[in-house]
Design a protein around this motif. Structure first.
Motif, PDB file in Angstrom:
ATOM      1  N   SER A 460       0.849  -1.188   0.000  1.00 41.07           N
ATOM      2  CA  SER A 460       0.000   0.000   0.000  1.00 41.07           C
ATOM      3  C   SER A 460       0.885   1.239   0.000  1.00 41.07           C
ATOM      4  N   CYS A 471      -3.164   4.010  -2.148  1.00 41.04           N
ATOM      5  CA  CYS A 471      -3.775   2.898  -2.870  1.00 41.04           C
ATOM      6  C   CYS A 471      -3.195   1.581  -2.384  1.00 41.04           C
ATOM      7  N   LYS A 484      -3.359  -1.824  -9.639  1.00 47.09           N
ATOM      8  CA  LYS A 484      -3.953  -1.232  -8.461  1.00 47.09           C
ATOM      9  C   LYS A 484      -5.170  -2.045  -8.063  1.00 47.09           C
ATOM     10  N   LEU A 486      -7.001  -1.078  -5.219  1.00 43.84           N
ATOM     11  CA  LEU A 486      -7.960  -0.130  -4.652  1.00 43.84           C
ATOM     12  C   LEU A 486      -7.333   1.252  -4.567  1.00 43.84           C
ATOM     13  N   ASP A 487      -8.091   2.276  -4.933  1.00 42.16           N
ATOM     14  CA  ASP A 487      -7.718   3.669  -4.691  1.00 42.16           C
ATOM     15  C   ASP A 487      -8.490   4.170  -3.485  1.00 42.16           C
ATOM     16  N   ASN A 496     -13.482   3.985   2.013  1.00 43.26           N
ATOM     17  CA  ASN A 496     -12.147   3.397   1.992  1.00 43.26           C
ATOM     18  C   ASN A 496     -11.086   4.040   2.855  1.00 43.26           C
ATOM     19  N   ILE A 528     -10.355  -6.534   1.852  1.00 42.16           N
ATOM     20  CA  ILE A 528     -10.587  -6.552   0.409  1.00 42.16           C
ATOM     21  C   ILE A 528      -9.923  -7.791  -0.158  1.00 42.16           C
ATOM     22  N   GLY A 532      -9.359  -7.370  -5.878  1.00 42.63           N
ATOM     23  CA  GLY A 532      -9.979  -6.052  -5.831  1.00 42.63           C
ATOM     24  C   GLY A 532     -11.448  -6.062  -5.516  1.00 42.63           C
ATOM     25  N   SER A 533     -12.045  -7.218  -5.403  1.00 36.27           N
ATOM     26  CA  SER A 533     -13.470  -7.305  -5.099  1.00 36.27           C
ATOM     27  C   SER A 533     -13.674  -7.385  -3.593  1.00 36.27           C
ATOM     28  N   TYR A 535     -14.576  -5.252  -1.180  1.00 39.84           N
ATOM     29  CA  TYR A 535     -14.132  -4.283  -0.180  1.00 39.84           C
ATOM     30  C   TYR A 535     -15.220  -4.102   0.874  1.00 39.84           C
TER      31      TYR A 535
END
Length: 850
Positions: A460, A471, A484, A486-487, A496, A528, A532-533, A535
Motif C-alpha cells: 500500500s 492505494c 492497483k 484499490l484507490d 475506503n 478486500i 480487488g473485489s 471491499y
C-alpha cells in the motif's frame, strides 16, 4: 512525508555473542549526485566541466563542491564540507583561476563563522586559507570572491568592528588577510549579500541594509589607491534590499533589487550619479530575485525565485537597446525545477543555472532539491543536466520481506519521480534490481512493508493514486503485472479511508487499517480480496470520544479476530488496543494506554504469541521515551517489558518479534551512539540485553517505524539513515545457525499432505519435528525425523501426514539440537487443490533459546 525503516532477522543460539562480529553491509542506498539546495550559487566553467557549490549537499549535509559535464555526465563531488575542519554551508559561488577553485563558506571553520578555501579542479589540494573570527575581520560571508593578480577581494555579511559586515582582501603571495572596511549601518550600509566587482583600482558593491535612516541598502565604491570607502546611492522605497551583485558596462552599473519579494531591474550612471529603474518585476513575470544579472551584448539576463506563470520562478531578459523586458522561461516546479536563487552563467551562447528546489531529487524539499539546467538565450532548448540529490534506486528503505533467498523492499522516496521504489536484491548483496518507480498515478510514499503470496507482492502507499490518498497494489516478483487493487478516496462510510497502513493476508483476503477517513474521519479497519473485489469497512474508528483513531500499524490476526492499536484517542488520549472480527460483526476496545505504561502507539504493530499480544509505544513511560509491553488478548495482565530511558534505547517506533521466551526490538535513538539499538528481553520482562548499537556510516542508524522479522538465512535488515550518503542500508548480521534451511514446502494429494525440505548445512542437528495447526497459531506434533548431526552437503527430507485436517491447515518444522535448543521454520499453508503460500510476516519464524 513521513519516512520509515524495517528490519528482518533470524537468531541462532549464540546471537548475543556474535551479532557485532558478523555484521556485513549488503547494500548502500546512494545518490547519483549529492547537490542539495544550491541557493545563491553561480556555476563556473573551464570549458569541459561546470563547477559549483550547494548549501546542504555532500555526505555530511553541510554543503559540497562539485563538478559535472554539460551533458550531465561525469559528476563528481570534489569536497564535502564537514564543519570545523573545512567549513560548512556555502552561500556563494566559486571562482576559477587555472586549475584552482577559490571559495568561501558561511559557517564552519575554527570559529564557526566561515572560512576562505581553495581546492584543485580534480578535488585534490584542499587548503583552508583563513578562518573568520568576528569583530576583528568579519564573519559569515554570503557572496563570492574576486581575484586580481594574487589578491582575493570579498565581503562578509556580519562581523567587523560593528558586526554589520566588512570588506577584505587576502594576498595569496603571503601577506594574508587584511580587513579594508567595516560597515556601520545607516551611514554606509550593512550586511552585504553579493560580490564585489573591480574596475581599475575601484571596487563596487551593494549592501542589503543600512545606508540611510530607512536602512534599505546602498551602492558604494572602495578606492584601493587610497581614497577608501564612498557611499554612492541609498536605496529608497522604489527599489531596495539587493541580494546580488552589480555588473559594469560603459560607465553604468546594473543590478537587481529584491523589494521584499517583487523586485526591480535598475541602473546607476557613475558619471552623472543618476539612479534609474528599468523595469519593475511581478505579476505573471518572474519576481523576487536573489541573484545577479549577466550581460551579453546589450541584453541583461536574470532569474526571479518566485512568480511567473506557474508561480515557481523563471528566467527573464532586458534589452538595453530598446527591446525592453521579456520573459524567457517559466519553471513548473517538478519536472524542470523551481525557485532559482542564484545567478546564470553565460557560456557559448547558452545559459546555465540551478534551481534551489523542484525536480525529482530527494532532500530538503518535498518537491526535490533543485535542478541543474541549460537553456538557449531565446528560451528554446531547455535541457535538464541533472536532478540535484538524485537517488535512482530510492532512499530510506521502509521494509523488507524475504522469499527464496531474495529480499524485496520499498523506499518511500527517491527513484525516477522521488515518490519511492520497489526493489529486490539477493540475500548475498548481488543483483540489485529496481522493480517499480512510483509516479503518483500508481501510488506514492509507501510507508509500510510489502507482503508476499506465491510470486505476487502486495503493498500500500500513503499518498498517490486516483485521489492522492493512497492505494493498494500488487506486483509480480519479476516486476511485471503491476495492478492497483484499490484507490483510497476518504470521506464517509464505505469510502475506503485515507492513506493505507500496512497489510496482512489470509487466504485471498487482505486486511488493513487507515489513519484517517471513514465515516468519522478517524480511520477504518477494512478488508478486500486480492482481486480487488469485496471491499468492506469492518469498523469506522472514532465513533465515540474514547474510541481509537490514527491507526497506522499492521493488524494481527488470530482465528477470526483482528487486533490493532490506535495511536490517538482512548480514555486517556494516548491511544488504545482494540479487536474487530473479520466479518465486521463485533468491535471491542480491550485496553486504554496510560502514562505509566507508555502511549501513542502509531507505527508499532501488534504481534500475537498464543493468547498474548506484544507491542511498543512512542512516548510516555517513566522517561517519556516509550515502552515495550505485553497484554493478554482479553485485555488482562498488561505488563511493561522495557521502560526506555535513552541508555537502553528509545523511543521504539516499530514492533517486536518473539522467539521462544525472547522478545526482540529496535529503537530509533538511544544506546551508545544515540543512533538506536537492537535489544532483547525475556517475555517475563527480565534479562534485557543491548545486542547491537547502530553507528551511522558503517551499519546505518535510526530504526524508524520498524518491526523485526525472521528469515532462514540469518539476520538481515535495513536502516532508514546511515551508510555512505546517509540514505539507508541493507545489512546482514550472520550468526552460527544449527541448520541452513534451503526450502520447506507442503502440498496435498488425495487428502494426504506431503512435506519436503532441504538443508544446505547442519550443525549438531539431532532431529526435526513436523508440526501442524488449524489456525497457524496453535500447533501439534505430526512426526519426528532424525537429523544428520553435522553435514556440509545438501540433504533432502520428506514426510507424509495421512491424517491431515480438512480445509486449510498449516505446517512448520521444529529443529532440535543435541543440547535441547530449538528453532522453527517458516509456516506454510495447504488445502485440497489450494496452492501453497507463505503466511504474512507475523508468522514467519520462531526461535527458542533455553
Amino acid at each position: 512525508m513521513i519516512k520509515h525503516y524495517v528490519f528482518i532477522f533470524m537468531l541462532g543460539s549464540s546471537f548475543a555473542d556474535k551479532s557485532l562480529a558478523q555484521f556485513v553491509k549488503i547494500y548502500d542506498f546512494t545518490l547519483s549526485n549529492d547537490i542539495n539546495s544550491p541557493l545563491y550559487t553561480q556555476p563556473v566553467t573551464d570549458g569541459t566541466y561546470l563547477y559549483g557549490m550547494s548549501k546542504l549537499g555532500g555526505v555530511n549535509g553541510l554543503g559540497n563542491v562539485f563538478k559535472v559535464k554539460t551533458d550531465g555526465s561525469s559528476y563528481a563531488t570534489l569536497l564535502s564540507f564537514s564543519g570545523t575542519a573545512n567549513g560548512s554551508s556555502p552561500d556563494g559561488s566559486l571562482i576559477l583561476s587555472g586549475t584552482i577553485l577559490y571559495g568561501m563558506t558561511y559557517d564552519g571553520g575554527a570559529n564557526n563563522l566561515g572560512c576562505i578555501f581553495k581546492i584543485n579542479t580534480d578535488g585534490t589540494g584542499y587548503s583552508k586559507l583563513f578562518d573568520f573570527s568576528g569583530t576583528a575581520d568579519g564573519a559569515n560571508p554570503q557572496g563570492s570572491l574576486i581575484l586580481s593578480g594574487t589578491i582575493l577581494y570579498g565581503m562578509t555579511y556580519a562581523g567587523g568592528a560593528n558586526n554589520l559586515g566588512s570588506i577584505f582582501k587576502y594576498d595569496l603571495s603571503g601577506a594574508g588577510y587584511t580587513r579594508l572596511f567595516s560597515f556601520s549601518g545607516s551611514a554606509d550600509g550593512s550586511n552585504p549579500y553579493g560580490d564585489l566587482i573591480l574596475s581599475g583600482t575601484i571596487l563596487y558593491g551593494m549592501t542589503y541594509a543600512g545606508g540611510s535612516v530607512s536602512g534599505l541598502g546602498c551602492i558604494f565604491k572602495y578606492d584601493l589607491s587610497g581614497t577608501g570607502y564612498t557611499k554612492m546611492y541609498s536605496f529608497t522605497a522604489s527599489a531596495y534590499h539587493p541580494y546580488g551583485s552589480l555588473i559594469l558596462s560603459a560607465g553604468i552599473l546594473y543590478g537587481l533589487a529584491n523589494n521584499f519579494g517583487v523586485g526591480t531591474i535598475f541602473q546607476y550612471d557613475i558619471g552623472s550619479s543618476t539612479f534609474s529603474i528599468l523595469h519593475t518585476l511581478g505579476g505573471t513575470n518572474p519576481e523576487s530575485p536573489t541573484g545577479s544579472l549577466v550581460l551579453s551584448g546589450t541584453t541583461l539576463y536574470g532569474m526571479g525565485s518566485t512568480g511567473g506563470v506557474n508561480s515557481r520562478g523563471g528566467i527573464f531578459k532586458y534589452d538595453l537597446s530598446g527591446g525592453g523586458y521579456s520573459s524567457v522561461y517559466d519553471f513548473n516546479g517538478v519536472s524542470d525545477g523551481k525557485n532559482p536563487g542564484g545567478t546564470l552563467l553565460l557560456s557559448g551562447g547558452v545559459l546555465y543555472g540551478l534551481t534551489n528546489s523542484g525536480g525529482y531529487g530527494v532532500g530538503h524539499s518535498l518537491l526535490g532539491s533543485g535542478i541543474f539546467f541549460k537553456i538557449n538565450t531565446d528560451g528554446s532548448g531547455y535541457t535538464k543536466i541533472l536532478d540535484c540529490n538524485y537517488a535512482p534506486n530510492g532512499v530510506n528503505p521502509c521494509g523488507i520481506i524475504f522469499s527464496s533467498d531474495v529480499i524485496y523492499g520499498m523506499t518511500p522516496s527517491g527513484g525516477a519521480y522521488n515518490n519511492g521504489t520497489i526493489y529486490k536484491i539477493n540475500y548475498d548483496g548481488t543483483s540489485f534490481t529496481k522493480l517499480l518507480d512510483f509516479n503518483t498515478t500508481n501510488g506514492a510514499d509507501p510507508e509500510r512493508p510489502l507482503i508476499i503470496s506465491g510470486n505476487v507482492l502486495y503493498g500500500s502507499t500513503y499518498t498517490g493514486g486516483a485521489s492522492n490518498k493512497g492505494c493498494i497494489f500488487k506486483l509480480n516478483t519479476d516486476g511485471s503485472g503491476y495492478s492497483k487493487i484499490l484507490d483510497f478516496t476518504g470521506g464517509a462510510v464505505g469510502q475506503n479511508g485515507t492513506g493505507s497502513s500496512g497489510l496482512i493476508i489470509y487466504k485471498s483476503t487482505l486486511f488493513g487499517v487507515t489513519p484517517s477517513g471513514g465515516a468519522y474521519g478517524n480511520g477504518t479497519v477494512y478488508k478486500i480480496r486480492t482481486d480487488g473485489s469485496g471491499y468492506a469497512d469492518l469498523y469506522d474508528l472514532g465513533q465515540t470520544a474514547t474510541d481509537p483513531s490514527y491507526a497506522k500499524g499492521e493488524l494481527a490476526l488470530s482465528g477470526n479476530m483482528l487486533y490493532g492499536t490506535g495511536g490517538l484517542g482512548g480514555a486517556n488520549g494516548g491511544g488504545c488496543i482494540f479487536k474487530v472480527d473479520t466479518s465486521g460483526g463485533s468491535y471491542t476496545k480491550i485496553y486504554d494506554f496510560a502514562a505509566a505504561g507508555g502511549g501513542y502507539p502509531q507505527y508499532q504493530p501488534l504481534i500475537i504469541s498464543g493468547s498474548t499480544l506484544y507491542g511498543a509505544t512512542d512516548v510516555w513511560g517513566s522517561s517519556n521515551m516509550g515502552t515495550a509491553y505485553k497484554i493478554n488478548t482479553d485485555g488482562s495482565s498488561f505488563q511493561v517489558l522495557v521502560d526506555f530511558n535513552g541508555t537502553n534505547g528509545g523511543p521504539q517506533d516499530g514492533g517486536l518479534t518473539i522467539s521462544g521466551s525472547n522478545v526482540y526490538g529496535l529503537t530509533y535513538l538511544g544506546g551508545v551512539n544515540n543512533l538506536g539499538l537492537l535489544y532483547s528481553v525475556k517475555t517475563d520482562g527480565t534479562g534485557y540485553a543491548d545486542l547491537l548499537d547502530f553507528n551511522g556510516t558503517l551499519m546505518g542508524s535510526n530504526a524508524y517505524q520498524v518491526s523485526p522479522l525472521l528469515t532462514i538465512r540469518g539476520l538481515f535488515g535495513t536502516t532508514y539513515k546511515g551508510g555512505v550518503n546517509n540514505m539507508g542500508t541493507i545489512f546482514k548480521n550472520s550468526v552460527l545457525l544449527p541448520i541452513e534451511l534451503i526450502s520447506f514446502d507442503a502440498k496435498c494429494n488425495n487428502g494426504k499432505v506431503f512435506t519436503a525440505w532441504e538443508t544446505a548445512t547442519e550443525t549438531n542437528n539431532e532431529y526435526f519435528t513436523l508440526e501442524k495447526s488449524r489456525d497457524g497459531i496453535n500447533f501439534q506434533n505430526v512426526t519426528t525425523v532424525k537429523g544428520a548431526g553435522n553435514s556440509s552437503r545438501k540433504l533432502s527430507y520428506n514426510s507424509t501426514d495421512n491424517e491431515s485436517y480438512s480445509g486449510i491447515s498449516y505446517y512448520r518444522l521444529k529443529q532440535t539440537d543435541f543440547d535441547g535448543k530449538y528453532t522453527y521454520s517458516k509456516v506454510v499453508s495447504v488445502g485440497v487443490d489450494v496452492p501453497v503460500f507463505a503466511l504474512s510476516k507475523r508468522y514467519n519464524l520462531r526461535l527458542s533459546v533455553p
